[in-house]
Write a protein that holds these residues in place. Structure first.
Motif, PDB file in Angstrom:
ATOM      1  N   UNK A   1      -4.487  60.127  35.434  1.00 49.79           N
ATOM      2  CA  UNK A   1      -4.008  60.734  34.198  1.00 49.79           C
ATOM      3  C   UNK A   1      -3.576  59.652  33.228  1.00 49.79           C
ATOM      4  N   UNK A   2      -3.929  59.844  31.980  1.00 55.68           N
ATOM      5  CA  UNK A   2      -3.532  58.914  30.928  1.00 55.68           C
ATOM      6  C   UNK A   2      -2.343  59.502  30.175  1.00 55.68           C
ATOM      7  N   UNK A   3      -1.306  58.695  29.987  1.00 56.59           N
ATOM      8  CA  UNK A   3      -0.119  59.117  29.247  1.00 56.59           C
ATOM      9  C   UNK A   3       0.030  58.273  27.997  1.00 56.59           C
ATOM     10  N   UNK A   4       0.333  58.925  26.881  1.00 58.84           N
ATOM     11  CA  UNK A   4       0.648  58.217  25.631  1.00 58.84           C
ATOM     12  C   UNK A   4       2.167  58.170  25.499  1.00 58.84           C
ATOM     13  N   UNK A   5       2.717  56.982  25.335  1.00 61.00           N
ATOM     14  CA  UNK A   5       4.159  56.829  25.164  1.00 61.00           C
ATOM     15  C   UNK A   5       4.455  56.327  23.764  1.00 61.00           C
ATOM     16  N   UNK A   6       5.454  56.939  23.143  1.00 64.79           N
ATOM     17  CA  UNK A   6       5.887  56.553  21.806  1.00 64.79           C
ATOM     18  C   UNK A   6       7.402  56.407  21.819  1.00 64.79           C
ATOM     19  N   UNK A   7       7.899  55.752  20.802  1.00 63.06           N
ATOM     20  CA  UNK A   7       9.347  55.556  20.718  1.00 63.06           C
ATOM     21  C   UNK A   7       9.961  56.677  19.881  1.00 63.06           C
ATOM     22  N   UNK A   8      11.000  57.305  20.439  1.00 60.17           N
ATOM     23  CA  UNK A   8      11.677  58.397  19.739  1.00 60.17           C
ATOM     24  C   UNK A   8      13.159  58.344  20.084  1.00 60.17           C
ATOM     25  N   UNK A   9      13.978  58.282  19.064  1.00 62.96           N
ATOM     26  CA  UNK A   9      15.417  58.204  19.290  1.00 62.96           C
ATOM     27  C   UNK A   9      15.840  56.962  20.060  1.00 62.96           C
ATOM     28  N   UNK A  10      15.104  55.877  19.882  1.00 64.90           N
ATOM     29  CA  UNK A  10      15.445  54.625  20.545  1.00 64.90           C
ATOM     30  C   UNK A  10      14.991  54.540  21.988  1.00 64.90           C
ATOM     31  N   UNK A  11      14.220  55.532  22.460  1.00 65.42           N
ATOM     32  CA  UNK A  11      13.756  55.532  23.851  1.00 65.42           C
ATOM     33  C   UNK A  11      12.251  55.780  23.886  1.00 65.42           C
TER      34      UNK A  11
END
Length: 208
Positions: free
Chosen positions: A171-181
């Protein structure tokens, strides 16, 4: 004396330039601008979030999984996300717990009766066993559809249903920064077609 002074000035200038070029904390990752202008993380930070998210999903720990999701992926608050993924176990009807007086189960020649057939639950006839989650292939991924630019991670684990051979799940996961995390904003199963050309993580997350 003049030659010594000039040489010292040149040496100081070279050292100053070297010091500037070695500073890698300017929002870059491996010498490249980070995705979407976000401050570039260390790979292990992304891998840890991806692993925690997938492990929580595999054990149906929706509070943890929803807490590690972006507001876009969870489509509302954490509580709403948890409620949406939690399947209530129906309360058994006492009138259906025993056969009706007119019903008699079939019997074999020796007088025994067949074992009752297992009823299907919201998660299947039985829960599948999942193996340890591994993470790899951290890459930058561009914005796609409603998903902002971020970083992609490949998560891999095995799934084995009772009486079946184990299969490998990618599985491929996209991670982004939100609220400093760092949070998961997109999840896509890696298909066979994603493995043949280029990065399977990028192919899965930008398949369209």
């Amino acid at each position: 004396m003049t030659r010594k002074t000039t040489a010292a000035v040149l040496a100081a200038g070279i050292l100053a330039l070297a010091g500037c070029s070695s500073d890698g904390d300017g929002g870059t990752k491996d010498g490249n601008p980070s995705a979407g202008g976000q401050k570039a993380p260390q790979d292990d930070a992304l891998l840890k979030v991806a692993k925690r998210y997938q492990e929580a999903t595999n054990r149906l720990d929706w509070r943890t999984a929803c807490g590690l999701s972006s507001s876009r992926l969870r489509d509302g608050t954490v509580e709403a996300c948890v409620d949406r993924h939690t399947v209530d176990t129906p309360t058994p009807d006492p009138s259906e717990s025993s056969p009706s007086p007119s019903f008699s189960p079939p019997k074999y020649a020796d007088g025994s009766t067949p074992d009752p057939v297992a009823s299907r639950t919201p998660t299947g006839p039985d829960r599948a066993d999942t193996g340890p989650v591994t993470t790899s292939d951290v890459i930058e991924v561009s914005a796609a559809d409603s998903h902002p630019a971020g970083f992609g991670v490949l998560v891999t684990y095995t799934v084995q249903w009772p009486g079946k051979d184990a299969i490998t799940k990618r599985r491929a996961l996209r991670l982004v920064q939100q609220g400093g995390a760092w949070v998961v904003d997109q999840r896509e199963d890696v298909q066979e077609g994603d493995l043949g050309n280029g990065s399977p993580v990028r192919n899965a997350l930008t398949r369209g």
